[in-house]
Design a protein around this motif. Structure first.
Motif, PDB file in Angstrom:
ATOM      1  N   VAL A  54      41.746 -73.137  15.227  1.00  0.00           N
ATOM      2  CA  VAL A  54      42.853 -73.162  14.266  1.00  0.00           C
ATOM      3  C   VAL A  54      44.162 -73.147  15.051  1.00  0.00           C
ATOM      4  CG1 VAL A  54      43.883 -72.091  12.236  1.00  0.00           C
ATOM      5  CG2 VAL A  54      41.421 -71.855  12.643  1.00  0.00           C
ATOM      6  N   GLN A  55      44.953 -74.187  14.881  1.00  0.00           N
ATOM      7  CA  GLN A  55      46.168 -74.372  15.678  1.00  0.00           C
ATOM      8  C   GLN A  55      47.380 -74.480  14.770  1.00  0.00           C
ATOM      9  OE1 GLN A  55      45.991 -77.886  18.178  1.00  0.00           O
ATOM     10  NE2 GLN A  55      48.179 -78.248  17.901  1.00  0.00           N
ATOM     11  N   SER A  56      48.442 -73.782  15.153  1.00  0.00           N
ATOM     12  CA  SER A  56      49.685 -73.919  14.384  1.00  0.00           C
ATOM     13  C   SER A  56      50.405 -75.192  14.816  1.00  0.00           C
ATOM     14  CB  SER A  56      50.588 -72.699  14.587  1.00  0.00           C
ATOM     15  OG  SER A  56      51.221 -72.756  15.837  1.00  0.00           O
ATOM     16  N   SER A  57      51.127 -75.805  13.870  1.00  0.00           N
ATOM     17  CA  SER A  57      51.824 -77.054  14.187  1.00  0.00           C
ATOM     18  C   SER A  57      53.247 -76.816  14.679  1.00  0.00           C
ATOM     19  CB  SER A  57      51.841 -77.975  12.963  1.00  0.00           C
ATOM     20  OG  SER A  57      52.456 -77.340  11.866  1.00  0.00           O
ATOM     21  N   TRP A  58      53.702 -75.561  14.645  1.00  0.00           N
ATOM     22  CA  TRP A  58      55.026 -75.229  15.174  1.00  0.00           C
ATOM     23  C   TRP A  58      54.997 -75.402  16.688  1.00  0.00           C
ATOM     24  CZ3 TRP A  58      59.639 -74.786  13.193  1.00  0.00           C
ATOM     25  CH2 TRP A  58      60.643 -74.102  13.891  1.00  0.00           C
ATOM     26  N   HIS A  59      55.844 -76.230  17.235  1.00  0.00           N
ATOM     27  CA  HIS A  59      55.834 -76.596  18.658  1.00  0.00           C
ATOM     28  C   HIS A  59      54.472 -77.194  19.044  1.00  0.00           C
ATOM     29  CE1 HIS A  59      59.806 -75.193  19.526  1.00  0.00           C
ATOM     30  NE2 HIS A  59      59.533 -73.956  19.180  1.00  0.00           N
ATOM     31  N   SER A  90      51.945 -69.826  12.939  1.00  0.00           N
ATOM     32  CA  SER A  90      50.993 -68.790  13.323  1.00  0.00           C
ATOM     33  C   SER A  90      50.718 -67.799  12.198  1.00  0.00           C
ATOM     34  CB  SER A  90      51.511 -68.046  14.554  1.00  0.00           C
ATOM     35  OG  SER A  90      51.564 -68.920  15.659  1.00  0.00           O
ATOM     36  N   PHE A  91      51.712 -67.568  11.337  1.00  0.00           N
ATOM     37  CA  PHE A  91      51.557 -66.619  10.235  1.00  0.00           C
ATOM     38  C   PHE A  91      50.430 -67.043   9.289  1.00  0.00           C
ATOM     39  CE2 PHE A  91      53.204 -63.864   6.777  1.00  0.00           C
ATOM     40  CZ  PHE A  91      53.455 -62.724   7.520  1.00  0.00           C
ATOM     41  N   GLU A  92      50.154 -68.330   9.227  1.00  0.00           N
ATOM     42  CA  GLU A  92      49.113 -68.850   8.330  1.00  0.00           C
ATOM     43  C   GLU A  92      47.719 -68.849   8.956  1.00  0.00           C
ATOM     44  OE1 GLU A  92      52.916 -69.637   7.046  1.00  0.00           O
ATOM     45  OE2 GLU A  92      52.137 -70.651   8.824  1.00  0.00           O
ATOM     46  N   VAL A 115      54.750 -68.264  18.958  1.00  0.00           N
ATOM     47  CA  VAL A 115      55.683 -67.545  18.085  1.00  0.00           C
ATOM     48  C   VAL A 115      56.972 -67.316  18.863  1.00  0.00           C
ATOM     49  CG1 VAL A 115      56.056 -65.489  16.678  1.00  0.00           C
ATOM     50  CG2 VAL A 115      53.740 -66.400  16.957  1.00  0.00           C
ATOM     51  N   VAL A 116      58.082 -67.861  18.371  1.00  0.00           N
ATOM     52  CA  VAL A 116      59.365 -67.712  19.053  1.00  0.00           C
ATOM     53  C   VAL A 116      60.406 -67.188  18.070  1.00  0.00           C
ATOM     54  CG1 VAL A 116      58.884 -69.536  20.728  1.00  0.00           C
ATOM     55  CG2 VAL A 116      60.021 -70.113  18.601  1.00  0.00           C
ATOM     56  N   ASP A 117      61.548 -66.788  18.592  1.00  0.00           N
ATOM     57  CA  ASP A 117      62.641 -66.299  17.739  1.00  0.00           C
ATOM     58  C   ASP A 117      63.049 -67.347  16.723  1.00  0.00           C
ATOM     59  OD1 ASP A 117      63.193 -63.693  18.691  1.00  0.00           O
ATOM     60  OD2 ASP A 117      64.065 -64.561  20.502  1.00  0.00           O
ATOM     61  N   GLU A 124      58.239 -60.679  17.420  1.00  0.00           N
ATOM     62  CA  GLU A 124      57.264 -59.638  17.792  1.00  0.00           C
ATOM     63  C   GLU A 124      56.480 -59.187  16.564  1.00  0.00           C
ATOM     64  OE1 GLU A 124      60.537 -59.348  18.433  1.00  0.00           O
ATOM     65  OE2 GLU A 124      60.862 -58.976  20.571  1.00  0.00           O
ATOM     66  N   PHE A 125      57.160 -59.071  15.433  1.00  0.00           N
ATOM     67  CA  PHE A 125      56.499 -58.658  14.196  1.00  0.00           C
ATOM     68  C   PHE A 125      55.433 -59.675  13.791  1.00  0.00           C
ATOM     69  CE2 PHE A 125      56.273 -59.386   9.599  1.00  0.00           C
ATOM     70  CZ  PHE A 125      55.671 -58.206   9.191  1.00  0.00           C
ATOM     71  N   VAL A 126      55.798 -60.949  13.843  1.00  0.00           N
ATOM     72  CA  VAL A 126      54.855 -62.002  13.457  1.00  0.00           C
ATOM     73  C   VAL A 126      53.647 -61.987  14.387  1.00  0.00           C
ATOM     74  CG1 VAL A 126      54.507 -64.490  13.245  1.00  0.00           C
ATOM     75  CG2 VAL A 126      56.639 -63.460  12.436  1.00  0.00           C
TER      76      VAL A 126
END
Length: 199
Positions: A54-59, A90-92, A115-117, A124-126
């Protein structure tokens, strides 16, 4: 007479060439050839394994390096059934991991994300939330879940940073494949022992 000498020399030269070629072929086949390390022999599984990635598409261009390296390494470890899923961020990932685990189609699930700013949440929370949720999934379902969700302290939208993290994610892909395969081997042995009443 000269013709016989020339023929003898040609035959001798051909024999020497043949010996050199045989020697080179043997060296290329030999695992002890200097400068060439033999490929490690990884143990095989008693039963086929199926993994969800499972991969996030963000970046995506950074995170996909993890997937590419993971697929190559996991195949070398005799796991060729890998289904790839993409989520927005990543949250998903944890919810998808939980649904996939509940299908019982997969012997392991691997998560990858960066996960970046940015946005309304602190990174960090995420990252902490995602890691904790993935741990909860594996404990509830007994399907091992592996994380390559990374949260760098300093990330800048620059070519140098992107290149650094591409290489870093490639390394993480190999590491998570190794952890996944070794864990699945260990669990296969453990479950076999439990079924046999040994443990």
């Amino acid at each position: 007479m000269n013709q016989m000498l020339q023929e003898a020399e040609v035959q001798k030269s051909q024999a020497e060439d043949s010996q050199v070629q045989d020697s080179q072929a043997q060296e290329s086949r030999s695992p002890e050839t200097p400068g060439r390390t033999p490929a490690p022999a990884h143990p095989r599984f008693a039963k086929p394994q199926r993994v969800a990635f499972v991969q996030s598409s963000w970046h995506r261009d950074v995170v996909e390096e993890c997937r590419i390296a993971f697929l190559a390494e996991i195949a070398a470890r005799h796991i060729t059934n890998v289904d790839v899923f993409e989520v927005p961020g990543s949250f998903e990932i944890p919810l998808h991991a939980q649904i996939l685990a509940k299908t019982r189609r997969y012997t392991a699930i691997v998560a990858a994300g960066l996960v970046v700013d940015g946005g309304i949440y602190r990174h960090e929370f995420v990252a902490d939330t995602v890691i904790k949720a993935l741990m909860d999934v594996q404990l509830r379902t007994e399907v091992p879940v592996f994380s390559a969700v990374l949260t760098p302290q300093q990330f800048h939208e620059s070519a140098a940073h992107f290149e650094f993290f591409r290489k870093h994610f490639a390394i993480k892909g190999i590491e998570v494949a190794e952890a996944c395969a070794n864990t699945l081997l260990s669990l296969e042995r453990l479950r076999g022992q439990v079924a046999a009443g040994i443990t």
